[in-house]
Enzyme design. Sequence first.
Site, PDB file in Angstrom:
ATOM      1  N   GLY A  12       7.765  -9.155   4.014  1.00 48.73           N
ATOM      2  CA  GLY A  12       8.021  -8.376   5.610  1.00 48.73           C
ATOM      3  C   GLY A  12       9.798  -7.736   5.628  1.00 48.73           C
ATOM      4  O   GLY A  12      10.180  -7.812   6.770  1.00 48.73           O
ATOM      5  N   SER A  13       9.851  -7.902   4.669  1.00 45.91           N
ATOM      6  CA  SER A  13      11.538  -7.537   4.786  1.00 45.91           C
ATOM      7  C   SER A  13      11.211  -6.454   5.001  1.00 45.91           C
ATOM      8  O   SER A  13      12.917  -6.324   5.504  1.00 45.91           O
ATOM      9  CB  SER A  13      12.666  -7.912   3.212  1.00 45.91           C
ATOM     10  OG  SER A  13      12.027  -7.092   2.069  1.00 45.91           O
ATOM     11  N   ASN A  14      10.450  -5.653   5.002  1.00 47.02           N
ATOM     12  CA  ASN A  14      11.305  -4.311   6.044  1.00 47.02           C
ATOM     13  C   ASN A  14      10.754  -4.521   7.268  1.00 47.02           C
ATOM     14  O   ASN A  14      11.640  -3.898   7.843  1.00 47.02           O
ATOM     15  CB  ASN A  14      10.647  -2.942   4.949  1.00 47.02           C
ATOM     16  CG  ASN A  14      10.757  -2.492   2.948  1.00 47.02           C
ATOM     17  OD1 ASN A  14      11.933  -1.666   3.908  1.00 47.02           O
ATOM     18  ND2 ASN A  14      10.671  -3.477   2.323  1.00 47.02           N
ATOM     19  N   LYS A  66      -9.265  -2.213  -1.017  1.00 46.83           N
ATOM     20  CA  LYS A  66      -9.167  -1.343   0.164  1.00 46.83           C
ATOM     21  C   LYS A  66     -10.015  -2.125   1.624  1.00 46.83           C
ATOM     22  O   LYS A  66     -10.752  -3.410   0.467  1.00 46.83           O
ATOM     23  CB  LYS A  66     -10.053  -0.486  -0.325  1.00 46.83           C
ATOM     24  CG  LYS A  66     -11.637  -0.523  -0.629  1.00 46.83           C
ATOM     25  CD  LYS A  66     -12.605   0.682  -0.942  1.00 46.83           C
ATOM     26  CE  LYS A  66     -13.704   0.663  -1.023  1.00 46.83           C
ATOM     27  NZ  LYS A  66     -14.235   1.830  -1.384  1.00 46.83           N
ATOM     28  N   MET A  93      -1.031  -4.257   0.436  1.00 44.54           N
ATOM     29  CA  MET A  93      -1.506  -4.388  -0.335  1.00 44.54           C
ATOM     30  C   MET A  93      -3.011  -2.956  -1.301  1.00 44.54           C
ATOM     31  O   MET A  93      -3.482  -3.673  -1.814  1.00 44.54           O
ATOM     32  CB  MET A  93      -0.725  -5.985  -1.302  1.00 44.54           C
ATOM     33  CG  MET A  93       0.277  -6.067  -1.575  1.00 44.54           C
ATOM     34  SD  MET A  93       0.921  -4.885  -2.742  1.00 44.54           S
ATOM     35  CE  MET A  93       0.852  -5.076  -3.860  1.00 44.54           C
ATOM     36  N   ARG A  94      -2.666  -2.219   0.237  1.00 48.92           N
ATOM     37  CA  ARG A  94      -4.499  -2.389   0.818  1.00 48.92           C
ATOM     38  C   ARG A  94      -4.135  -0.369   0.672  1.00 48.92           C
ATOM     39  O   ARG A  94      -3.429  -0.098   0.985  1.00 48.92           O
ATOM     40  CB  ARG A  94      -5.381  -2.874   0.847  1.00 48.92           C
ATOM     41  CG  ARG A  94      -5.665  -4.296   0.580  1.00 48.92           C
ATOM     42  CD  ARG A  94      -6.736  -4.724   2.295  1.00 48.92           C
ATOM     43  NE  ARG A  94      -6.555  -5.388   1.410  1.00 48.92           N
ATOM     44  CZ  ARG A  94      -7.320  -6.438   0.819  1.00 48.92           C
ATOM     45  NH1 ARG A  94      -8.553  -5.821   0.488  1.00 48.92           N
ATOM     46  NH2 ARG A  94      -7.513  -8.280   0.814  1.00 48.92           N
ATOM     47  N   ASN A 110       4.420   5.337   4.801  1.00 52.22           N
ATOM     48  CA  ASN A 110       4.740   3.844   3.703  1.00 52.22           C
ATOM     49  C   ASN A 110       5.434   3.471   2.833  1.00 52.22           C
ATOM     50  O   ASN A 110       6.906   4.581   2.921  1.00 52.22           O
ATOM     51  CB  ASN A 110       3.645   4.062   2.954  1.00 52.22           C
ATOM     52  CG  ASN A 110       4.037   3.358   1.287  1.00 52.22           C
ATOM     53  OD1 ASN A 110       3.417   1.318   2.111  1.00 52.22           O
ATOM     54  ND2 ASN A 110       3.007   3.359   0.466  1.00 52.22           N
ATOM     55  N   HIS A 112       7.468   3.188  -0.676  1.00 50.03           N
ATOM     56  CA  HIS A 112       7.205   2.735  -2.037  1.00 50.03           C
ATOM     57  C   HIS A 112       7.960   2.081  -3.462  1.00 50.03           C
ATOM     58  O   HIS A 112       9.572   3.100  -2.827  1.00 50.03           O
ATOM     59  CB  HIS A 112       6.013   3.905  -2.341  1.00 50.03           C
ATOM     60  CG  HIS A 112       5.653   3.177  -3.707  1.00 50.03           C
ATOM     61  ND1 HIS A 112       4.556   2.704  -3.704  1.00 50.03           N
ATOM     62  CD2 HIS A 112       6.498   4.125  -4.827  1.00 50.03           C
ATOM     63  CE1 HIS A 112       3.838   3.059  -5.856  1.00 50.03           C
ATOM     64  NE2 HIS A 112       5.673   3.597  -6.192  1.00 50.03           N
TER      65      HIS A 112
HETATM   66  C1  GRF Z   1       8.943  -2.910  -1.101  1.00 57.90           C
HETATM   67  O1  GRF Z   1       9.018  -3.204  -1.980  1.00 57.90           O
HETATM   68  C2  GRF Z   1       7.699  -2.035  -0.797  1.00 57.90           C
HETATM   69  O2  GRF Z   1       8.203  -1.384  -1.252  1.00 57.90           O
HETATM   70  C3  GRF Z   1       6.330  -2.584  -1.399  1.00 57.90           C
HETATM   71  O3  GRF Z   1       5.948  -3.335  -1.032  1.00 57.90           O
HETATM   72  C4  GRF Z   1       7.405  -4.201  -0.826  1.00 57.90           C
HETATM   73  C5  GRF Z   1       7.525  -4.392   0.436  1.00 57.90           C
HETATM   74  O4  GRF Z   1       8.512  -5.802   0.527  1.00 57.90           O
HETATM   75  N1  GRF Z   1       5.418  -1.148  -1.166  1.00 57.90           N
HETATM   76  P1  GRF Z   1       8.658  -6.543   2.036  1.00 57.90           P
HETATM   77  O5  GRF Z   1       7.548  -7.029   2.412  1.00 57.90           O
HETATM   78  O6  GRF Z   1       8.608  -6.012   3.019  1.00 57.90           O
HETATM   79  O7  GRF Z   1       9.932  -7.426   1.685  1.00 57.90           O
END
Ligand code: GRF
Length: 214
Positions: A12-14, A66, A93-94, A110, A112
């Site tokens: 969850g860093s994003n 999924k 991850m789905r 999303n 990526h």
């Molecule tokens: C990120 O590298 C994102 O691009 C990919 O999964 C990772 C998620 O990282 N889809 P986080 O859980 O947000 O730290």
Amino acid sequence: MFKIGVIGSGKGSNFQAIADAISNGSLSGVEIAVVISDNPNAYILERAKKLGIPAVYIAPGKFKTKLEPEIEAQYVETLKKYEVGLVVLAGYMRMVKNVMMNAYRGKIINIHPSLLPAFPGLESFKQAFDYGAKIAGCTVHFIDDGMDTGPIIGQRAVAVYDDDTPQSVHERIQVEEHILYPACVKLIAEGKVRLDGRKVYVQGKFPEINNLIK
Ligand code: GRF
């Protein structure tokens, strides 16, 4: 308030970068209404709880990549309950399937860890590293029915050095993700992003969503 729902399976860093941008005022007018995870131990749920944001675990059922339609329906129900207008996938991850697509088509984004369309799928930073790419990066895109194929909103590039490892490349990419994702959410919330077929048009030039812009 522009309400978003964040869905993630991992650390969850994003999510944290978006939450930080909201709390430091650089992403104003946006509220994270709910966080949903398919993984009961995902740190993203802990992070949400610490911030007082509703954190919902929905058991994923029998498939690995999924969700069954009935389970996706629970996601939609939860997102509707919190009046979410934009669904933000952050390390989910789905594959998103029909039930969610029908409810939120054009409103799911999303992030990526590659410069799409290069290296779709899993561990894209490692794919880029193994391939010998000299430039890697990250992409934020709208979701469509394919895997990592949707219209691109923004991308940030990073260098790959000879002494890198897949992990060091991923770390460098994640620094850029944490700039890119809040900026994309902001532009969408401000109504500056228009989706037209495969193309995304952004009103204005923003280096946060394209670090090659001069
Ligand atoms: C990120 O590298 C994102 O691009 C990919 O999964 C990772 C998620 O990282 N889809 P986080 O859980 O947000 O730290």
